[in-house]
Motif scaffolding. Structure first.
Motif, short mmCIF file in Angstrom:
data_model
loop_
_atom_site.label_atom_id
_atom_site.label_comp_id
_atom_site.label_asym_id
_atom_site.label_seq_id
_atom_site.Cartn_x
_atom_site.Cartn_y
_atom_site.Cartn_z
N MET A 1 0.83 -1.21 0.00
CA MET A 1 0.00 0.00 0.00
C MET A 1 0.86 1.25 0.00
SD MET A 1 -3.27 -0.16 -0.36
CE MET A 1 -3.55 1.55 0.11
N ILE A 2 2.00 1.18 0.67
CA ILE A 2 2.94 2.31 0.63
C ILE A 2 3.42 2.54 -0.79
CG2 ILE A 2 5.25 3.06 1.35
CD1 ILE A 2 4.70 1.64 4.04
N TYR A 3 3.76 1.45 -1.48
CA TYR A 3 4.19 1.58 -2.88
C TYR A 3 3.07 2.19 -3.72
CZ TYR A 3 5.60 0.43 -7.63
OH TYR A 3 5.93 0.53 -8.97
N ALA A 4 1.87 1.64 -3.63
CA ALA A 4 0.75 2.11 -4.44
C ALA A 4 0.50 3.60 -4.21
CB ALA A 4 -0.50 1.29 -4.12
N SER A 5 0.50 4.02 -2.95
CA SER A 5 0.23 5.42 -2.61
C SER A 5 1.31 6.34 -3.15
CB SER A 5 0.11 5.57 -1.09
OG SER A 5 -0.95 4.79 -0.58
N THR A 6 2.57 5.94 -2.98
CA THR A 6 3.68 6.76 -3.45
C THR A 6 3.71 6.82 -4.97
OG1 THR A 6 4.96 6.09 -1.51
CG2 THR A 6 6.18 7.13 -3.30
N TYR A 7 3.51 5.68 -5.61
CA TYR A 7 3.52 5.63 -7.07
C TYR A 7 2.47 6.57 -7.65
CZ TYR A 7 3.00 3.87 -11.83
OH TYR A 7 2.92 3.78 -13.20
N VAL A 8 1.26 6.51 -7.12
CA VAL A 8 0.17 7.35 -7.64
C VAL A 8 0.44 8.82 -7.35
CG1 VAL A 8 -2.28 7.90 -7.41
CG2 VAL A 8 -1.55 5.52 -7.53
N MET A 9 0.91 9.13 -6.16
CA MET A 9 1.16 10.53 -5.81
C MET A 9 2.24 11.13 -6.70
SD MET A 9 1.77 12.22 -2.03
CE MET A 9 0.11 11.79 -1.49
N VAL B 1 -6.86 16.28 -3.65
CA VAL B 1 -6.98 15.04 -2.89
C VAL B 1 -7.98 14.11 -3.56
CG1 VAL B 1 -7.64 14.03 -0.67
CG2 VAL B 1 -6.31 16.15 -0.73
N GLY B 2 -9.09 14.68 -4.06
CA GLY B 2 -10.08 13.87 -4.77
C GLY B 2 -9.49 13.20 -6.00
N ASN B 3 -8.70 13.95 -6.75
CA ASN B 3 -8.05 13.39 -7.93
C ASN B 3 -7.09 12.27 -7.55
OD1 ASN B 3 -6.99 13.06 -10.55
ND2 ASN B 3 -5.52 14.73 -10.29
N TYR B 4 -6.35 12.50 -6.46
CA TYR B 4 -5.42 11.49 -5.98
C TYR B 4 -6.15 10.20 -5.59
CZ TYR B 4 -2.53 8.99 -2.64
OH TYR B 4 -1.88 7.99 -1.96
N ILE B 5 -7.22 10.33 -4.83
CA ILE B 5 -7.96 9.15 -4.38
C ILE B 5 -8.56 8.40 -5.56
CG2 ILE B 5 -9.98 8.37 -3.08
CD1 ILE B 5 -7.58 9.04 -1.32
N GLU B 6 -9.08 9.10 -6.55
CA GLU B 6 -9.63 8.46 -7.75
C GLU B 6 -8.56 7.64 -8.46
OE1 GLU B 6 -11.45 11.31 -10.29
OE2 GLU B 6 -13.10 11.75 -8.90
N ARG B 7 -7.38 8.23 -8.61
CA ARG B 7 -6.27 7.53 -9.29
C ARG B 7 -5.78 6.34 -8.46
NH1 ARG B 7 -2.28 11.38 -12.69
NH2 ARG B 7 -3.76 12.94 -13.43
#
Length: 207
Positions: free
Chosen positions: A52-60, A193-199
């Motif tokens: 989950m750390i990877y997924a969050s960092t990758y998307v951000m 933040v909304g855009n980030y959560i969608e991605r």
């Protein structure tokens, strides 16, 4: 890394508006659907937390707005962000903070994060890490929270995103994860933040 001309920066007026408040941080908590992601993690026998750390960092990293940081009154656009996460060994109830670069794929990152965490003996981060490139991660796997707060540094230039995970739970056949994100309002709004959560949700659904 790129220094931004503040006078021509499109966010100049919004920055100055939120600069007037004592603490410009804001936090949003929600549940993200990790049903498919959970299956992927289990089938590949990797850590859910590190993944989950990877997924969050990758998307951000894919969203430029999150790579803006404030330093000594200047706006700096960084090329990339990297995770810095709290982790806990099995033998004591004391956490340590582990920082490392994002690897090219989620499996490699998860394995390297586990290896570095096991080998790291100091509790707190290395002093040679560029703080402006970090995302702070933590996890409370014992609680499915609906709200959470983070430590506050009374420094308006603090622009390090803070992400927290809770205990995932089942809901009508779906696996949901409590997810919190805290950012600096001088740099980011709810739309970002909304855009980030969608991605992020798209990444978790399609991996």
């Amino acid at each position: 890394m790129q220094n931004i001309n503040f006078d021509t920066w499109k966010r100049k007026n919004h920055y100055k508006f939120f600069e007037k408040v004592d603490n410009p941080q804001f936090n949003i908590c929600l549940n993200v659907d990790v049903t498919n992601f959970f299956k992927f993690v289990k089938s590949n026998e990797i850590s859910f937390y590190y993944s989950m750390i990877y997924a969050s960092t990758y998307v951000m990293n894919q969203i430029e707005d999150f790579r803006y940081k404030i330093r000594n009154g200047e706006i700096i656009l960084h090329d990339k962000l990297q995770p810095s996460f709290a982790d806990m060994g099995p033998s004591e109830n004391l956490f340590k903070i582990v920082s490392l670069d994002l690897e090219s794929n989620i499996i490699e990152f998860s394995n390297k994060a586990k290896e570095k965490s096991i080998k790291q003996t100091n509790y707190f981060p290395e002093t040679n890490v560029n703080q402006d490139e970090l995302i702070y991660f933590s996890c409370i796997p014992w609680i499915s929270f609906t709200s959470i707060s983070n430590e506050i540094v009374m420094n308006k230039e603090d622009s390090i995103p803070r992400i927290s995970f809770g205990k995932y739970f089942n809901d009508n056949g779906k696996i949901l994860l409590p997810y919190s994100i805290q950012v600096n309002h001088m740099l980011l709004d709810g739309v970002h933040v909304g855009n980030y959560i969608e991605r992020l949700q798209k990444f978790l659904n399609e991996i």
